[in-house]
Scaffold this active site. Structure first.
Site, PDB file in Angstrom:
ATOM      1  N   GLU B  45      -1.074 -11.941   3.752  1.00 48.67           N
ATOM      2  CA  GLU B  45       0.372 -11.983   3.539  1.00 48.67           C
ATOM      3  C   GLU B  45       0.954 -13.101   4.379  1.00 48.67           C
ATOM      4  O   GLU B  45       0.802 -13.109   5.602  1.00 48.67           O
ATOM      5  CB  GLU B  45       1.012 -10.687   4.022  1.00 48.67           C
ATOM      6  CG  GLU B  45       0.949  -9.556   3.045  1.00 48.67           C
ATOM      7  CD  GLU B  45       1.676  -8.368   3.627  1.00 48.67           C
ATOM      8  OE1 GLU B  45       2.918  -8.360   3.615  1.00 48.67           O
ATOM      9  OE2 GLU B  45       1.002  -7.467   4.129  1.00 48.67           O
ATOM     10  N   ASP B  56      11.851  -5.926   9.992  1.00 44.87           N
ATOM     11  CA  ASP B  56      10.788  -6.277  10.925  1.00 44.87           C
ATOM     12  C   ASP B  56      11.117  -5.871  12.351  1.00 44.87           C
ATOM     13  O   ASP B  56      12.267  -5.923  12.776  1.00 44.87           O
ATOM     14  CB  ASP B  56      10.529  -7.790  10.882  1.00 44.87           C
ATOM     15  CG  ASP B  56       9.897  -8.217   9.575  1.00 44.87           C
ATOM     16  OD1 ASP B  56       8.892  -7.583   9.190  1.00 44.87           O
ATOM     17  OD2 ASP B  56      10.399  -9.146   8.922  1.00 44.87           O
TER      18      ASP B  56
END
Lengths: 400, 254
Positions: B45, B56
């Site tokens: 990724e 995040d």
């Protein structure tokens, strides 16, 4: 709160939370259950008689509403117009923010939530949230940018005295945008909490819910103007816009009345094109921020720009989706004022009317010299907050 | 580049590694991909650094900030990925935020993915309803597929719907937390993995968030086709740079 359900206004959001192309709920799946729960319940709660009774009772006896509509004679004389000030600065906690926090804390209670989180820029929403959490005996965490913690010390002290944990946001420009990011991240990790958003921003249904709760401002204006001028409509309404909650409230019941001129004033910082500004409508482009599609300040790769304004309540790189729509459809005129113009306007109001406005509010006042006004033109300026929290900035300006 | 779909048919216990493009240095992207491939990572990724990465945790946020300070942008990352299109065989997945795609230009973004040989994207703030209303068609036009995330709080009805949309895999968020949160895999999480597994979905499942070492990776693999490690790898990069990637991957593959 007196919205007519049969009225199909183009300024009301669709069931998916869209005002034209703006709005929606652009949230990570992690937040979907929380937002869905609120979306499924908010209208029913807001329209229930139990909510309405408690909300109105608290607004009257706790907040001190209705807030006065004051004919500012000396200011009117100076600018050759008939200028009224809607005195949201006289509310308990010193700004319009409490209209929303009283409403949302009742929504949170109806949903059975016991822990509240909030973001704050100038600290006005943080204080208003801390206040209602003390009132309702609910635990509260407020996220505030490190920069704002320094420049709005009195509000930080008030929040702490009210028993709230103030968590500094240390990413980015360490202001409102970053505080909102941190609040959302905390919410993802603690889905049991209720996120009490302070403006008409965020994923649907927040922009609509907050606008409905602030709509009490224009609801009262109609009654007060009718009593004082014989006409419930003014010619012009002026309000400052960061996220845009005080403007949404002041405009709300006039949105469909195209004869009423609506003016939204953004913070131009050191100048719209100086690189140090927060005038989103002038500098922004379509994008997604904090869960809604709107106009926002960003670079060519979609990185969100750090905004700047002397006022901690206005330096936000986006604007609520309703305002993006009002701008796009030209229903509202977007003007702006620099730091210096706002400071001058704050001193002018203080000296003419004996009212020290918040720095945010001073931006709304600062467009008066830029307008061509007529003597019988009825102008309402939403005096969204008082300036106690900004005294240090004002004193520094005096010494300059 | 191999197709991600084939990988799922060929292998079990897939190891996927996330890293932020432009971190620790602007031009580390191709070296990191090459090292991960050499060490038999099954798919990679590539995180597109973003100014406001809401989904995040602190580690990936910091890496994004550094990458942006390094001057990373979408043009550069697409150029870097294009340059290894012929040599890299490990499937790449792009992970970014919707605003990046909107501003770059939706078609331009999709064209650039195709030019790099990328067929799968993860946009954590793209909600299902927006996907159905608009993005599904856009992605289809370019042969791209979107990965949806599910959490312990996602309803069965919603998971079933996501299953029908899924072509690559469903990203099973290990806990209702943002990436990089500490802790082992709890009994509650295992109950959740078992619940998802017992739904007999048609889609492949990949578990992510909170997977950091061999132990958590192996546990995750017993309930899914594989797992994604992100924050732990970023931490490794920040300590050791791009030289000792094998040192991080080897224990996971044993």
């Amino acid at each position: 709160m007196t919205e007519n359900k049969n009225m199909k206004s183009k300024f009301q959001p669709t069931t998916e939370g869209y005002y034209g192309q703006f709005g929606g709920a652009f949230i990570p799946e992690l937040l979907y259950p929380n937002v869905k729960e609120l979306e499924d319940n908010y209208l029913q709660i807001l329209e229930s008689s139990a909510f309405q009774e408690e909300y109105k009772d608290l607004l009257q006896h706790y907040v001190g509403r209705p807030s006065p509509l004051y004919l500012a004679k000396r200011l009117s004389e100076k600018y050759g117009a008939t200028i009224y000030l809607k005195r949201e600065d006289l509310n308990h906690t010193g700004a319009h923010k409490v209209n929303n926090t009283i409403g949302q804390i009742l929504v949170a209670k109806h949903l059975g939530k016991t822990k509240i989180i909030a973001e704050t820029g100038a600290g006005q929403h943080g204080v208003a949230t801390a206040t209602v959490c003390a009132l309702m005996n609910l635990e509260c965490v407020v996220f505030m940018g490190e920069t704002d913690i320094k420049r709005q010390a009195p509000n930080v002290a008030r929040m702490k005295m009210l028993g709230v944990k103030v968590v500094p946001a240390t990413s980015g420009s360490k202001t409102l945008k970053d505080a909102t990011n941190e609040a959302i991240r905390y919410w993802i990790q603690h889905p049991e909490t209720y996120y009490l958003i302070g403006s008409v921003v965020g994923p649907h249904p927040y922009p609509d819910m907050v606008a409905r709760l602030q709509a009490v401002i224009s609801e009262e204006m109609k009654v007060q103007l009718k009593a004082q001028t014989g006409n419930e409509n003014p010619d012009t309404i002026i309000a400052c816009v960061g996220g845009g909650s005080n403007a949404a409230g002041a405009f709300y019941h006039y949105l469909d009345d195209e004869n009423v001129e609506l003016i939204a004033v953004e913070a131009a910082g050191l100048g719209v094109h100086s690189g140090e500004s927060a005038a989103t409508s002038q500098l922004g482009e379509v994008g997604v921020i904090h869960g809604s599609k709107t106009i926002l300040m960003q670079d060519e790769y979609g990185q969100i720009t750090e905004p700047y304004s002397i006022s901690a309540g206005l330096d936000y790189p986006g604007v609520g989706p309703l305002h993006a729509f009002l701008h796009e459809t030209k229903r509202a005129q977007f003007m702006n004022a620099t730091d210096k113009e706002a400071l001058d306007a704050a001193f002018e109001l203080t000296q003419l009317e004996g009212i020290i406005p918040a720095l945010e509010t001073a931006h709304a006042l600062a467009v008066l010299p830029k307008m061509s006004l007529k003597k019988d033109q009825v102008v309402v300026i939403n005096l969204s907050g008082r300036g106690d929290k900004d005294l240090e900035t004002y004193i520094n300006h005096l010494e300059d | 580049m191999k197709s991600l779909k084939n990988i799922f048919q060929e292998k079990k216990n897939l190891l996927s590694i996330f890293f932020t493009a432009g971190y620790p240095n602007l031009n580390d992207t191709t070296a990191i991909i090459s090292e991960l491939s050499k060490n038999n990572v099954d798919f990679i990724e590539v995180g597109l650094p973003y100014s406001d990465p809401l989904a995040d945790g602190p580690t990936i946020q910091d890496s994004s900030q550094v990458a942006l300070q390094n001057g990373m942008n979408l043009d550069i990352v697409f150029d870097q990925l294009k340059s290894i299109k012929e040599t890299n065989t490990t499937p790449l997945v792009l992970m970014g935020y919707l605003n990046q795609l909107i501003k770059y230009g939706e078609d331009k973004f999709c064209e650039a993915c195709v030019a790099c040989g990328i067929e799968t994207v993860i946009l954590p703030d793209l909600p299902m309803i927006e996907y159905e209303n608009h993005y599904q068609q856009l992605f289809k036009k370019y042969g791209l597929t979107n990965v949806f995330l599910i959490t312990p709080h996602t309803s069965e009805e919603r998971i079933r719907k996501i299953d029908t949309f899924t072509e690559a895999f469903i990203y099973v968020v290990a806990s209702s937390s943002i990436t990089g949160a500490k802790g082992e895999i709890s009994n509650q999480q295992i109950d959740y993995f078992e619940r998802i597994k017992s739904m007999n979905l048609k889609s492949n499942l990949i578990i992510g968030f909170g997977i950091s070492d061999a132990k958590t990776f192996n546990t995750a693999c017993s309930y899914a086709s594989g797992a994604i490690i992100g924050s732990a790898f970023i931490k490794h990069l920040s300590k050791h740079g791009t030289d000792n990637i094998a040192q991080f991957i080897d224990p996971l593959k044993s």
